[in-house]
Scaffold this motif. Structure first.
Motif, PDB file in Angstrom:
ATOM      1  N   ARG A  91       0.898  -1.145   0.000  1.00  0.00           N
ATOM      2  CA  ARG A  91       0.000   0.000   0.000  1.00  0.00           C
ATOM      3  C   ARG A  91       0.939   1.197   0.000  1.00  0.00           C
ATOM      4  O   ARG A  91       1.228   1.760   1.036  1.00  0.00           O
ATOM      5  CB  ARG A  91      -0.905  -0.036   1.237  1.00  0.00           C
ATOM      6  CG  ARG A  91      -1.941  -1.141   1.186  1.00  0.00           C
ATOM      7  CD  ARG A  91      -2.717  -1.235   2.496  1.00  0.00           C
ATOM      8  NE  ARG A  91      -3.812  -2.171   2.408  1.00  0.00           N
ATOM      9  CZ  ARG A  91      -3.705  -3.481   2.639  1.00  0.00           C
ATOM     10  NH1 ARG A  91      -2.538  -3.994   2.965  1.00  0.00           N
ATOM     11  NH2 ARG A  91      -4.753  -4.270   2.532  1.00  0.00           N
ATOM     12  N   HIS A 151      -2.850   3.136   1.246  1.00  0.00           N
ATOM     13  CA  HIS A 151      -3.653   2.560   0.162  1.00  0.00           C
ATOM     14  C   HIS A 151      -2.783   2.303  -1.055  1.00  0.00           C
ATOM     15  O   HIS A 151      -1.669   2.814  -1.181  1.00  0.00           O
ATOM     16  CB  HIS A 151      -4.830   3.480  -0.199  1.00  0.00           C
ATOM     17  CG  HIS A 151      -4.409   4.819  -0.719  1.00  0.00           C
ATOM     18  ND1 HIS A 151      -4.238   5.075  -2.061  1.00  0.00           N
ATOM     19  CD2 HIS A 151      -4.107   5.972  -0.082  1.00  0.00           C
ATOM     20  CE1 HIS A 151      -3.860   6.340  -2.223  1.00  0.00           C
ATOM     21  NE2 HIS A 151      -3.776   6.902  -1.028  1.00  0.00           N
ATOM     22  N   PRO A 159      -7.908  -0.285   1.279  1.00  0.00           N
ATOM     23  CA  PRO A 159      -7.165   0.631   2.147  1.00  0.00           C
ATOM     24  C   PRO A 159      -7.153   0.136   3.591  1.00  0.00           C
ATOM     25  O   PRO A 159      -8.061  -0.572   4.024  1.00  0.00           O
ATOM     26  CB  PRO A 159      -7.932   1.947   2.036  1.00  0.00           C
ATOM     27  CG  PRO A 159      -8.866   1.787   0.905  1.00  0.00           C
ATOM     28  CD  PRO A 159      -9.081   0.340   0.694  1.00  0.00           C
TER      29      PRO A 159
END
Length: 193
Positions: A91, A151, A159
């Motif tokens: 992420r 994210h 997320p």
């Protein structure tokens, strides 16, 4: 049963959990983080074939009650492998977002004895408009508060709160279940004449 066939079955039952976990990990890693991942339909179909096919092959190798439980542990271990891979997926972007709305929802939890649990979902205002929501937030956050959200800009993984998702619990669960599956296959064949 011929000795050669018994040896092949034992080898299959003992090696299969590790080989299946490696294949499922590779598949999930490619789906969540590859530069050219498959479409969602192909990703889910391929994952389902691996997660369901490996326990069937295991049961054919191990057979009996031990084979049934070993196949069940193998399937759960492979699902935990996918969960660990998703939680470890990159992420790469972090955004500071403002909580627009916080909702607490009560859900029945079938995996925890049927008890109800409260799940928090946050509607967010983030720079660029993404992410718009954070599911399974750890606790209620007041409206107007700022939260840091990690994210994937390519939107392949959901997320998560920055610094909050650790893959260790799922990875240890996967290792335990896969080890149990392997031990059942090795022990079962050791007891057979």
């Amino acid at each position: 049963m011929a000795e050669g066939e018994a040896r092949e079955r034992r080898f299959g039952g003992v090696v299969l959990p590790t080989a299946a976990a490696a294949l499922v990990y590779g598949w999930a890693r490619w789906c969540f983080g590859g530069s050219a991942p498959p479409s969602p339909t192909v990703a889910v179909a391929g994952g389902a074939v691996l997660v369901l096919g490996a326990p069937v092959a295991y049961f054919l190798c191990a057979r009996g009650a031990g084979g049934l439980f070993g196949a069940l542990f193998l399937a759960l271990g492979l699902l935990a492998t996918v969960a660990a891979t998703e939680q470890a997926a990159a992420r790469g972007a972090v955004a500071t977002c403002v909580v627009r709305e916080a909702r607490a929802e009560t859900e029945a939890s079938f995996g925890e004895g049927g008890a109800e649990r409260t799940v928090y979902r946050l509607a967010l205002d983030c720079p660029g408009g993404y992410p718009a929501e954070l599911k399974d937030a750890p606790s209620a956050v007041p409206r107007g508060a700022e939260v840091r959200v990690a994210h994937d800009p390519r939107r392949r993984v959901s997320p998560a709160r920055a610094g909050g998702a650790s893959p260790w619990k799922a990875a240890l669960t996967a290792a335990f279940l896969l080890g149990l599956s392997t031990a059942l296959a090795a022990g079962r064949h050791r007891l057979e004449p």
